[in-house]
Write a protein that holds these residues in place. Structure first.
Motif, mmCIF file in Angstrom:
data_model
loop_
_atom_site.group_PDB
_atom_site.id
_atom_site.type_symbol
_atom_site.label_atom_id
_atom_site.label_comp_id
_atom_site.label_asym_id
_atom_site.label_seq_id
_atom_site.Cartn_x
_atom_site.Cartn_y
_atom_site.Cartn_z
ATOM 1 N N ASN A 160 -1.579 3.105 -2.749
ATOM 2 C CA ASN A 160 -2.949 2.666 -3.012
ATOM 3 C C ASN A 160 -3.475 1.897 -1.798
ATOM 4 O O ASN A 160 -3.076 0.758 -1.561
ATOM 5 N N GLN A 161 -4.375 2.529 -1.060
ATOM 6 C CA GLN A 161 -4.926 1.906 0.150
ATOM 7 C C GLN A 161 -5.952 0.814 -0.136
ATOM 8 O O GLN A 161 -6.373 0.112 0.778
ATOM 9 N N SER A 162 -6.352 0.648 -1.386
ATOM 10 C CA SER A 162 -7.336 -0.399 -1.687
ATOM 11 C C SER A 162 -6.682 -1.741 -2.038
ATOM 12 O O SER A 162 -7.369 -2.701 -2.367
ATOM 13 N N ILE A 213 -7.121 -5.529 -5.761
ATOM 14 C CA ILE A 213 -7.344 -4.087 -5.718
ATOM 15 C C ILE A 213 -8.854 -3.931 -5.739
ATOM 16 O O ILE A 213 -9.498 -4.267 -6.746
ATOM 17 N N ARG A 232 0.827 -1.203 0.000
ATOM 18 C CA ARG A 232 0.000 0.000 0.000
ATOM 19 C C ARG A 232 0.867 1.260 0.000
ATOM 20 O O ARG A 232 0.594 2.211 -0.725
#
Length: 71
Positions: A19-21, A38, A14
């Motif tokens: 990208n936190q997803s 993702i 992340r």
């Protein structure tokens, strides 16, 4: 891989990709592999390899040619 190892790897990915997803989901059949997600889409796999006392991780991301046409 145990849950704490998966969490550390997920946090690293992340941060690295901003990208936190990104989610890592354990694979119940193969303990040395997790699925790289993702959101709700599986985009690849992550494997753990232990050789001569050293641990490494390999991420494989699959891109289908039909996915390229969506852009």
């Amino acid at each position: 891989m145990d849950r704490s190892e998966i969490t550390k790897l997920q946090d690293y990915l992340r941060r690295k990709f901003g990208n936190q997803s990104i989610k890592l989901q354990p694979n119940m059949r193969r303990k040395e592999m997790v699925e790289v997600m993702i959101g709700d889409e599986q985009v690849g796999t992550l494997y753990k390899d232990v050789d001569d006392g050293e641990t490494s991780y390999t991420v494989t991301i699959s891109i289908l040619d039909i996915d390229l046409e969506e852009e």
